[in-house]
Motif scaffolding. Structure first.
Motif, PDB file in Angstrom:
ATOM      1  N   CYS A  23       0.860  -1.196  -0.066  1.00  0.00           N
ATOM      2  CA  CYS A  23       0.025   0.168  -0.029  1.00  0.00           C
ATOM      3  C   CYS A  23       0.891   1.239  -0.132  1.00  0.00           C
ATOM      4  O   CYS A  23       1.759   1.424   0.650  1.00  0.00           O
ATOM      5  CB  CYS A  23      -0.986  -0.156   1.178  1.00  0.00           C
ATOM      6  N   ILE A  74      -1.584   4.769   4.537  1.00  0.00           N
ATOM      7  CA  ILE A  74      -1.622   4.970   5.948  1.00  0.00           C
ATOM      8  C   ILE A  74      -1.901   6.409   5.962  1.00  0.00           C
ATOM      9  O   ILE A  74      -2.201   6.982   7.393  1.00  0.00           O
ATOM     10  CB  ILE A  74      -0.293   4.633   6.372  1.00  0.00           C
ATOM     11  N   PHE A  79      -7.444  -0.879   7.033  1.00  0.00           N
ATOM     12  CA  PHE A  79      -7.211  -2.424   7.639  1.00  0.00           C
ATOM     13  C   PHE A  79      -8.070  -2.582   8.673  1.00  0.00           C
ATOM     14  O   PHE A  79      -7.890  -3.977   9.469  1.00  0.00           O
ATOM     15  CB  PHE A  79      -5.742  -2.612   7.939  1.00  0.00           C
ATOM     16  N   LEU A 105       4.353  -7.362   3.543  1.00  0.00           N
ATOM     17  CA  LEU A 105       3.825  -5.856   3.722  1.00  0.00           C
ATOM     18  C   LEU A 105       4.813  -4.675   3.644  1.00  0.00           C
ATOM     19  O   LEU A 105       6.143  -5.087   3.922  1.00  0.00           O
ATOM     20  CB  LEU A 105       3.215  -5.821   5.121  1.00  0.00           C
ATOM     21  N   ALA A 110       2.116  -0.641   6.972  1.00  0.00           N
ATOM     22  CA  ALA A 110       1.012  -0.855   7.623  1.00  0.00           C
ATOM     23  C   ALA A 110       1.222  -0.450   9.233  1.00  0.00           C
ATOM     24  O   ALA A 110       2.496  -0.186   9.781  1.00  0.00           O
ATOM     25  CB  ALA A 110       1.285  -2.352   7.988  1.00  0.00           C
ATOM     26  N   THR A 111       0.225  -0.043  10.002  1.00  0.00           N
ATOM     27  CA  THR A 111       0.351   0.397  11.367  1.00  0.00           C
ATOM     28  C   THR A 111       0.602  -0.804  12.009  1.00  0.00           C
ATOM     29  O   THR A 111       0.117  -1.845  11.956  1.00  0.00           O
ATOM     30  CB  THR A 111      -0.884   1.322  11.659  1.00  0.00           C
ATOM     31  N   ALA A 120      -2.832  -2.643  12.784  1.00  0.00           N
ATOM     32  CA  ALA A 120      -3.147  -3.309  11.281  1.00  0.00           C
ATOM     33  C   ALA A 120      -2.286  -4.709  11.454  1.00  0.00           C
ATOM     34  O   ALA A 120      -2.842  -5.745  10.801  1.00  0.00           O
ATOM     35  CB  ALA A 120      -2.899  -2.829   9.883  1.00  0.00           C
ATOM     36  N   LEU A 121      -0.991  -4.436  11.655  1.00  0.00           N
ATOM     37  CA  LEU A 121      -0.175  -5.663  11.702  1.00  0.00           C
ATOM     38  C   LEU A 121      -0.585  -7.055  12.460  1.00  0.00           C
ATOM     39  O   LEU A 121      -0.759  -8.046  12.065  1.00  0.00           O
ATOM     40  CB  LEU A 121       1.349  -5.316  11.911  1.00  0.00           C
ATOM     41  N   VAL A 175       7.063  -0.827  10.404  1.00  0.00           N
ATOM     42  CA  VAL A 175       5.792  -0.392  10.717  1.00  0.00           C
ATOM     43  C   VAL A 175       5.633   1.170  11.250  1.00  0.00           C
ATOM     44  O   VAL A 175       6.565   1.676  11.540  1.00  0.00           O
ATOM     45  CB  VAL A 175       5.207  -1.024  11.998  1.00  0.00           C
TER      46      VAL A 175
END
Length: 464
Positions: free
Chosen positions: A318, A322, A329, A343, A346-347, A350-351, A370
């Motif tokens: 992505c 974010i 997510f 990935l 991702a936050t 979200a992870l 992250v």
């Protein structure tokens, strides 16, 4: 004197045998049928094949039997690039004098000049009429492509179109022998001016479908029916067009195993047989100019990911998501078969959500770490099931030595019971920073390990 004569006789005898051998070889080639010689010439660039006409009278007409044509206006002729007029004359001459009515392969690569639209269109139409099997066209300028000529060329086995053109798609079209289709830059519009049932594209033996940068602007939904399809890849950017597109793309492919999507989620992709897919790549890029759609992105992403929830391998990449759509997510499906996850953005929340939804995950790859990972969340978070039963490989790329990243590494090391390997690759910019990476390395090595066999590897660390 006798010795000199004997030597001269030996040399004459050798010369005779050599010449006789050459004559025999020449005779063998001369006896070959023109179609066979034409097939041999197919392995040469077309311009070189045509030049064999100067070899002898026997070769004057041979090139006219070639069934594989390669035209590239950047090819050199006698060490020089042909002028545009020369190239156009050459292509016209070859197409005019071809003997065989069936062409196995035709490649047209135009990168050096701008051509008359009608000229290029005429070349394509001529080849389609000759029942070509493999067709490849590469041209940056606009071209008029006859949908009637294209969809009536039932001989096509491989079709590669990299050009800007508008193609009117009939309500039903079929290419019965097409096995490989790759298109880019094509704008597909409806042949019918009224809303009706789906536009059906039938490919009974198609195995590979690739489409990049195409505009799917039909008034009807497009249904791609390909019962033998194995690979489907589409990159679609409706945000680049000013037109509002409400049509969806439906794929009927009960044998589809590899799925790839890249786009802005503005056009629905409907997989009618998603359970067969084993490997998937989803790349989502958000257009900052359309922030009014951000609240819908989470739902649209969920609908796309839900269709491929049975995959074994997933690349979820992505960009700008974010920053503008953190809720993308929020609603994630469960990936019961997922063993490999990659990935790039991702936050922390979200992870953790993805990890909890992937109970059989074996390999986790983070390309850019992250963000927004709260230490308290990791402290109070329950351990994902995959940490206890399946996770063996953790690759942390783009490691920036932030506190929350160190916490994540510690969380994995402390809780992954059967972990075998952790690979940490530091971000490029750290090479020029004042951060003591050796101390960071020592700190990580001091973290408690739940798995006694876990091997920790570092790359791009000073001194290692």
């Amino acid at each position: 004197m006798d010795s000199s004569i004997a030597t001269q006789n030996d040399e004459t005898s050798k010369k005779f045998h050599t010449e006789q051998t050459l004559v025999d070889v020449e005779d063998i080639i001369s006896k070959l049928h023109e179609s066979t010689l034409g097939h041999i010439l197919c392995f040469l660039p077309t311009i070189e094949a045509v030049r064999t006409c100067v070899l002898s009278r026997r070769w004057i007409e041979v090139w006219k039997s070639i069934t594989s044509l390669q035209f590239n206006d950047s090819f050199l002729c006698s060490g020089k690039k042909m002028q545009q007029e020369q190239f156009v004359h050459f292509v016209n001459r070859v197409l005019l004098h071809l003997v065989d009515s069936s062409i196995q392969s035709f490649s047209l690569c135009l990168t050096c000049y701008h051509y008359d639209v009608s000229q290029v269109s005429a070349w394509i139409s001529t080849i389609l009429e000759k029942g070509v099997h493999k067709l490849r066209i590469q041209y940056a300028d606009k071209v008029v492509l006859s949908s009637h000529s294209l969809f009536n060329c039932s001989s096509l086995v491989q079709l590669v179109l990299q050009m800007r053109c508008t193609l009117s798609v009939p309500i039903f079209a079929s290419l019965p022998n097409l096995q490989n289709l790759s298109i880019s830059g094509i704008k597909l519009v409806s042949e019918s001016s009224t809303y009706s049932e789906d536009t059906i594209l039938s490919f009974p033996v198609l195995k590979v479908f690739e489409a990049r940068g195409c505009e799917w602007s039909t008034m009807q939904d497009i249904s791609i029916q390909a019962p033998l399809l194995e690979t489907f890849s589409i990159a679609i950017w409706n945000s680049q067009s000013n037109e509002s597109c409400k049509s969806s793309i439906k794929i009927f492919g009960p044998h589809l195993t590899d799925f790839s999507y890249e786009g802005d989620l503005e056009q629905d992709i409907i997989l009618l047989n998603p359970s067969s897919i084993r490997s998937a790549s989803v790349v989502i890029v958000i257009d900052e100019d359309k922030k009014n759609r951000m609240e819908k992105l989470g739902f649209q992403a969920h609908m796309l990911l839900k269709q491929i929830h049975e995959v074994e391998r997933l690349n979820l990449l992505c960009y700008k998501v974010i920053m503008h759509a953190k809720d993308i997510f929020t609603h994630l499906p469960a990936f019961g078969r997922l063993s490999h996850l990659q990935l790039n953005e991702a936050t922390g929340e979200a992870l953790l959500k993805l990890l909890h939804n992937s109970p059989n995950l074996n390999t986790l790859v983070l390309l850019n770490g992250v963000c927004d990972l709260n230490k308290d969340i990791l402290t109070s978070a329950s351990v994902p099931h995959c940490f206890m039963s399946s996770l063996k490989v953790f690759q942390f790329k783009g490691f920036n030595v932030h506190d929350h990243e160190l916490c994540l590494v510690k969380f994995v090391m402390t809780n992954a019971a059967i972990l075998e390997r952790i690979t940490i690759s530091t971000a490029f910019w750290l090479r020029y920073s004042d951060i003591d990476l050796e101390k960071v390395k020592e700190q990580i090595l001091s973290f408690p390990k739940c798995s006694s066999v876990a091997l920790i590897e570092f790359s791009d660390v000073k001194g290692s």
